[in-house]
Design a protein around this motif. Structure first.
Motif, PDB file in Angstrom:
ATOM      1  N   UNK A  27      14.740 -50.371 -52.757  1.00 35.53           N
ATOM      2  CA  UNK A  27      15.688 -51.449 -52.849  1.00 35.53           C
ATOM      3  C   UNK A  27      16.857 -50.670 -53.286  1.00 35.53           C
ATOM      4  N   UNK A  28      16.823 -49.755 -54.085  1.00 36.31           N
ATOM      5  CA  UNK A  28      18.063 -49.213 -54.319  1.00 36.31           C
ATOM      6  C   UNK A  28      18.722 -48.371 -53.042  1.00 36.31           C
ATOM      7  N   UNK A  29      18.177 -47.898 -52.140  1.00 33.48           N
ATOM      8  CA  UNK A  29      18.413 -47.488 -51.001  1.00 33.48           C
ATOM      9  C   UNK A  29      19.424 -48.596 -50.131  1.00 33.48           C
ATOM     10  N   UNK A  30      18.874 -49.561 -50.203  1.00 32.00           N
ATOM     11  CA  UNK A  30      19.387 -50.650 -49.252  1.00 32.00           C
ATOM     12  C   UNK A  30      20.685 -51.075 -49.960  1.00 32.00           C
ATOM     13  N   UNK A  31      20.845 -50.952 -51.369  1.00 29.23           N
ATOM     14  CA  UNK A  31      21.990 -51.457 -52.294  1.00 29.23           C
ATOM     15  C   UNK A  31      22.871 -50.226 -51.971  1.00 29.23           C
ATOM     16  N   UNK A  32      22.604 -49.004 -52.114  1.00 26.96           N
ATOM     17  CA  UNK A  32      23.531 -48.142 -51.948  1.00 26.96           C
ATOM     18  C   UNK A  32      24.059 -47.986 -50.409  1.00 26.96           C
ATOM     19  N   UNK A  33      23.287 -48.345 -49.461  1.00 23.20           N
ATOM     20  CA  UNK A  33      23.943 -48.299 -48.094  1.00 23.20           C
ATOM     21  C   UNK A  33      25.044 -49.235 -47.944  1.00 23.20           C
ATOM     22  N   UNK A  34      24.936 -50.611 -48.943  1.00 20.95           N
ATOM     23  CA  UNK A  34      25.908 -51.484 -48.557  1.00 20.95           C
ATOM     24  C   UNK A  34      27.005 -51.035 -49.038  1.00 20.95           C
ATOM     25  N   UNK A  43      38.344 -43.528 -48.279  1.00 18.69           N
ATOM     26  CA  UNK A  43      38.410 -42.146 -48.525  1.00 18.69           C
ATOM     27  C   UNK A  43      38.073 -41.789 -49.735  1.00 18.69           C
ATOM     28  N   UNK A  44      37.110 -42.022 -50.443  1.00 24.22           N
ATOM     29  CA  UNK A  44      36.803 -41.502 -51.690  1.00 24.22           C
ATOM     30  C   UNK A  44      35.826 -40.160 -51.524  1.00 24.22           C
ATOM     31  N   UNK A  45      35.664 -39.631 -52.410  1.00 24.12           N
ATOM     32  CA  UNK A  45      34.929 -38.549 -52.449  1.00 24.12           C
ATOM     33  C   UNK A  45      33.361 -38.521 -52.578  1.00 24.12           C
ATOM     34  N   UNK A  46      32.415 -37.791 -52.010  1.00 18.97           N
ATOM     35  CA  UNK A  46      31.063 -38.048 -52.356  1.00 18.97           C
ATOM     36  C   UNK A  46      30.568 -37.853 -53.688  1.00 18.97           C
ATOM     37  N   UNK A  47      31.234 -37.469 -54.670  1.00 22.50           N
ATOM     38  CA  UNK A  47      30.924 -37.712 -56.233  1.00 22.50           C
ATOM     39  C   UNK A  47      31.239 -38.743 -56.581  1.00 22.50           C
ATOM     40  N   UNK A  48      32.295 -39.686 -56.203  1.00 24.89           N
ATOM     41  CA  UNK A  48      32.483 -41.038 -56.640  1.00 24.89           C
ATOM     42  C   UNK A  48      31.388 -41.991 -55.875  1.00 24.89           C
ATOM     43  N   UNK A  49      30.880 -41.707 -54.787  1.00 22.02           N
ATOM     44  CA  UNK A  49      29.807 -42.491 -54.129  1.00 22.02           C
ATOM     45  C   UNK A  49      28.545 -42.252 -54.811  1.00 22.02           C
ATOM     46  N   UNK A  50      28.129 -41.012 -55.226  1.00 17.44           N
ATOM     47  CA  UNK A  50      26.935 -40.671 -55.994  1.00 17.44           C
ATOM     48  C   UNK A  50      27.104 -41.433 -57.429  1.00 17.44           C
ATOM     49  N   UNK A  51      28.247 -41.418 -57.927  1.00 16.43           N
ATOM     50  CA  UNK A  51      28.195 -42.080 -59.099  1.00 16.43           C
ATOM     51  C   UNK A  51      27.955 -43.544 -59.170  1.00 16.43           C
ATOM     52  N   UNK A  52      28.814 -44.067 -58.007  1.00 20.75           N
ATOM     53  CA  UNK A  52      28.376 -45.467 -57.788  1.00 20.75           C
ATOM     54  C   UNK A  52      26.785 -45.965 -57.598  1.00 20.75           C
ATOM     55  N   UNK A  53      26.203 -44.842 -56.750  1.00 18.72           N
ATOM     56  CA  UNK A  53      25.014 -45.140 -56.549  1.00 18.72           C
ATOM     57  C   UNK A  53      24.200 -45.085 -58.002  1.00 18.72           C
ATOM     58  N   UNK A  54      24.400 -44.142 -58.743  1.00 24.68           N
ATOM     59  CA  UNK A  54      23.640 -44.156 -59.806  1.00 24.68           C
ATOM     60  C   UNK A  54      23.679 -45.407 -60.947  1.00 24.68           C
ATOM     61  N   UNK A  55      25.071 -46.044 -60.755  1.00 22.90           N
ATOM     62  CA  UNK A  55      25.367 -47.209 -61.586  1.00 22.90           C
ATOM     63  C   UNK A  55      24.665 -48.418 -60.880  1.00 22.90           C
ATOM     64  N   UNK A  56      24.347 -48.424 -59.661  1.00 19.85           N
ATOM     65  CA  UNK A  56      23.456 -49.296 -59.163  1.00 19.85           C
ATOM     66  C   UNK A  56      22.065 -49.606 -59.814  1.00 19.85           C
TER      67      UNK A  56
END
Length: 400
Positions: A27-34, A43-56
């Motif tokens: 479930x988390x993977x599907x939400x992260x891919x969205x 144009x955000x960094x991978x660190x920002x993306x990872x933080x958003x992924x954890x916040x999901x």
């Protein structure tokens, strides 16, 4: 806790954790891919993306936990029944609470975890995610937008920059704003620049026009200077646009008097309160249904369908009713009592089956439909495999 109770709790907890991790990962993977477009488009960094992924995660965990509890209870008891462990426990003179008590403890802990996440962690995570999304959108306008291309800022809002001038100014600015229903705004300016004023970020456009279309009527206004407010995407103003799901639980009980969203629809805030304080009951619902279905020692020849399937099918009916009534509650307060009655009635019904030593099962007509559907799927799968591999009687007969 008795040794046998610790043994049962350990087995159930192991299955619960394994199920939770696997289902949560899917479930988390599907939400992260969205939300992967935050990196590719903004144009955000991978660190920002990872933080958003954890916040999901805080928004996903309370949804997955009840299913993990139901699977853990039903699978543990089903396996123990197959291995004749439930029969041995009963023959040894142990009361039924020896089996029931560990499952209830697991369900209580899971329910409390859901309550803490829903009332404390999830709103905080959503607020932080709102800030990150706002920062990414503001950065998109000020530094990421490519020359000569339309870039989506959010649903209904697009921007194009013709060129970037050497002094940092922008040339050929075009903004299309269709976020408000029934109104379309088109901004054009020969040049402009982004500036910060009183903590707010502005896109100051010069020498341009504004085309406004409302209910078929079009008006055109020329201007020498126009400031487009970007602070609505920036974190400095994020608190004023938070939605009920992003608000702290304490704020939902006492919203600010000047909260425009609350003034427009206060029932949504009340619905969010009842959602947070009703959904934490569902781990207990799934656990009690699992106990009512698979908590009794019996031969599997007596069972018309596997206990795990029966547990999930029955529990899903109550869970779906909970989702449906919670959505209805956003538009009408008449559903308030029903939101709590669904999980409480499910617990009461399951407790009745447990107390009277009855087995909760699906209706016979439903079992027959499921069995027929499964047989058709199995037959189709078998036929497809034979055609694919060229094996089986039909394949050999054809060759003859």
């Amino acid at each position: 806790m008795k040794i046998i109770e610790r043994y049962i709790l350990k087995r159930a907890t192991g299955i619960f954790m394994a199920t939770l991790l696997w289902v949560l990962a899917i479930v988390w993977t599907t939400q992260v891919l969205l939300r992967f477009d935050i990196v590719t488009s903004n144009g955000q960094s991978i660190a920002t993306f990872l933080e958003i992924a954890l916040l999901i995660l805080p928004s996903v965990i309370p949804v997955v936990i009840p299913f993990a509890v139901g699977i853990a209870v039903a699978q543990t008891l089903s396996t123990m029944n197959t291995d004749s462990e439930l029969i041995v426990i009963s023959a040894a003179g142990s009361p039924r609470m020896t089996v029931i008590r560990p499952m209830l403890k697991l369900a209580v802990v899971a329910s409390l975890v859901c309550l803490v996440i829903a009332t404390v962690l999830n709103p905080t995570a959503r607020q932080r995610m709102r800030v990150l999304l706002a920062e990414s959108r503001a950065d998109l306008i000020t530094s990421v937008v490519d020359e000569g291309t339309f870039q989506k800022v959010e649903d209904g809002l697009y921007i194009q920059i013709g060129k970037r001038l050497p002094d940092g100014r922008l040339g050929g600015i075009f903004v299309a704003d269709g976020r408000e229903d029934g109104t379309e705004l088109l901004y054009y300016a020969k040049e402009g620049a982004t500036v910060e004023m009183d903590g707010n970020q502005l896109l100051v456009m010069q020498d341009g026009t504004v085309h406004r279309k409302t209910n078929g009527n079009i008006s055109i206004v020329r201007y020498s200077s126009y400031a487009f407010d970007l602070s609505q995407f920036a974190p400095s103003n994020a608190n004023t646009s938070l939605r009920p799901k992003e608000r702290d639980t304490a704020y939902l009980f006492s919203p600010a008097a000047n909260d425009s969203h609350y003034q427009r629809n206060p029932q949504v805030y009340r619905a969010e309160i009842h959602r947070r304080f009703s959904e934490w009951l569902y781990p207990m619902v799934f656990a009690l249904i699992g106990l009512a279905v698979a908590g009794d020692s019996r031969s599997f020849r007596e069972a018309r369908i596997h206990p795990l399937l029966s547990t999930m099918a029955i529990a899903l009916v109550f869970r779906w009713a909970g989702f449906y009534l919670t959505d209805k509650l956003e538009s009408s307060a008449a559903y308030t009592l029903a939101v709590y009655l669904v999980p409480l009635s499910a617990c009461a019904i399951a407790a009745f089956f447990i107390a009277t030593n009855r087995v909760m099962e699906l209706p016979m007509w439903m079992v027959e439909k499921i069995a027929n559907l499964w047989n058709r799927i199995a037959a189709e799968a078998t036929g497809f495999w034979r055609r694919l591999t060229g094996s089986g009687p039909s394949a050999s007969g054809g060759r003859a």
